[in-house]
Motif scaffolding. Sequence first.
Motif, PDB file in Angstrom:
ATOM      1  N   UNK A   1       0.826  -1.210   0.000  1.00 41.77           N
ATOM      2  CA  UNK A   1       0.000   0.000   0.000  1.00 41.77           C
ATOM      3  C   UNK A   1       0.860   1.260   0.000  1.00 41.77           C
ATOM      4  N   UNK A   2       1.880   1.288   0.823  1.00 43.22           N
ATOM      5  CA  UNK A   2       2.781   2.445   0.857  1.00 43.22           C
ATOM      6  C   UNK A   2       3.455   2.634  -0.500  1.00 43.22           C
ATOM      7  N   UNK A   3       3.880   1.533  -1.115  1.00 45.98           N
ATOM      8  CA  UNK A   3       4.526   1.601  -2.417  1.00 45.98           C
ATOM      9  C   UNK A   3       3.597   2.184  -3.471  1.00 45.98           C
ATOM     10  N   UNK A   4       2.298   1.943  -3.349  1.00 44.25           N
ATOM     11  CA  UNK A   4       1.322   2.427  -4.326  1.00 44.25           C
ATOM     12  C   UNK A   4       0.833   3.842  -4.034  1.00 44.25           C
ATOM     13  N   UNK A   5       1.277   4.438  -2.938  1.00 47.03           N
ATOM     14  CA  UNK A   5       0.893   5.815  -2.639  1.00 47.03           C
ATOM     15  C   UNK A   5      -0.224   5.960  -1.636  1.00 47.03           C
ATOM     16  N   UNK A   6      -0.423   4.933  -0.795  1.00 49.91           N
ATOM     17  CA  UNK A   6      -1.433   4.993   0.258  1.00 49.91           C
ATOM     18  C   UNK A   6      -0.770   5.158   1.618  1.00 49.91           C
ATOM     19  N   UNK A   7      -1.568   5.650   2.545  1.00 47.54           N
ATOM     20  CA  UNK A   7      -1.188   5.711   3.957  1.00 47.54           C
ATOM     21  C   UNK A   7      -2.108   4.760   4.714  1.00 47.54           C
ATOM     22  N   UNK A   8      -1.554   3.809   5.428  1.00 49.43           N
ATOM     23  CA  UNK A   8      -2.372   2.849   6.166  1.00 49.43           C
ATOM     24  C   UNK A   8      -2.917   3.533   7.426  1.00 49.43           C
ATOM     25  N   UNK A   9      -4.234   3.638   7.507  1.00 48.49           N
ATOM     26  CA  UNK A   9      -4.863   4.247   8.674  1.00 48.49           C
ATOM     27  C   UNK A   9      -5.068   3.234   9.792  1.00 48.49           C
ATOM     28  N   UNK A  10      -5.550   2.039   9.414  1.00 48.21           N
ATOM     29  CA  UNK A  10      -5.854   1.043  10.434  1.00 48.21           C
ATOM     30  C   UNK A  10      -5.950  -0.331   9.794  1.00 48.21           C
ATOM     31  N   UNK A  11      -5.511  -1.357  10.511  1.00 48.78           N
ATOM     32  CA  UNK A  11      -5.761  -2.736  10.128  1.00 48.78           C
ATOM     33  C   UNK A  11      -6.318  -3.451  11.353  1.00 48.78           C
ATOM     34  N   UNK A  12      -7.528  -3.984  11.216  1.00 49.14           N
ATOM     35  CA  UNK A  12      -8.193  -4.683  12.303  1.00 49.14           C
ATOM     36  C   UNK A  12      -8.103  -6.198  12.092  1.00 49.14           C
ATOM     37  N   UNK A  13      -8.232  -6.927  13.203  1.00 49.53           N
ATOM     38  CA  UNK A  13      -8.209  -8.381  13.138  1.00 49.53           C
ATOM     39  C   UNK A  13      -9.584  -9.013  13.150  1.00 49.53           C
ATOM     40  N   UNK A  14     -10.640  -8.207  13.331  1.00 53.09           N
ATOM     41  CA  UNK A  14     -11.998  -8.744  13.372  1.00 53.09           C
ATOM     42  C   UNK A  14     -13.027  -7.667  13.137  1.00 53.09           C
TER      43      UNK A  14
END
Length: 240
Positions: A206-219
Motif C-alpha cells: 500500500x505504501x509503495x502504491x501511494x497509500x497511507x495505512x490508517x488502520x488494520x483490524x483483526x476482526x
Amino acid sequence: MWHGERRHARLVEVYDAEFPWGWEDDFFMAVLAERSTHRVLDLGCGTGRLAIAMARDGRRVTGVDTDPAALDAARGKPGGDRVEWVEGTAAQLGEAEFDAAFMTGHVVHRIGDDAWPGLLRSLRRALVPGGRLVFDSRDPVGGAADDGRKSIVLDNGSTVDAWSAEGEREGGTVLCTRHYRFPDGSEITNTSTLRLRTETEIRESLVEAGFRVEQIYGGWGREPVGLGDGELIVIAGTIG
C-alpha cells in the motif's frame, strides 16, 4: 475479480442464499458513514448486495465486476437501478472519480502478485486526494480455515450442500476447491489459487502504491490483529 466458481450461472442464486447480509456488511457501512462520501466504488461487487445498500442514501455508487451473470442479478434486485454497473476491471477506472473504494468478500485473494501492484496503482489513481480504500483479507497467520461445510436453502426451498477442501500452502498461496452438490445429484466444483498476504506485505504494498495505512483490524468488532476473527481488515487513505 470474482471467485471463479461464481462465474457459473447456476451458482448466482446459490451465492446470494449462502451469503446474506452479515456483520461484515454492517462494518463496511459504518466505515462508509464515518466521512462525507458521495462517490463510491465497489470493486468485485458480485451480485450487488453491498453496492445497493450504499446507494440507498443517495450516494453515487459504481459496482465493477468481470462476471456478467453476477451483474445481471445485481441489476434485477430492488434498488439495483440506483447503481451504475460496469463489467470490467480497475484498469478501466478514470482519475479522481471516487471518494472511497471497497473490495469485500475476500476478493483480494484472487489477485496474484503480478497483478496486485497495478491494481493498487489503478485504485490510487481513481481516488481523490484523501480518498479511502477499504478491503478485507484472511490473516495467513491464523492457520487453516475449516471446510465451510453447510447446507444452503434456496428461495424455492431446495437445499444445496457446499464444502471446501484446502490444499497445502506454499509460500503465500493456497489451492482451494469448493464443491456444490444439488438436489438432483449433480455437482459443480471449482479450484482456485488464493494469495494470502501477511499484514507486513499488505502495508508495504500500500505504501509503495501511494497509500497511507490508517488502520488494520483483526476482526469485525475492530479487534487488534491476531485477536479477532482471523481477518486483516484494512483502511487506507491516499496521500496528497
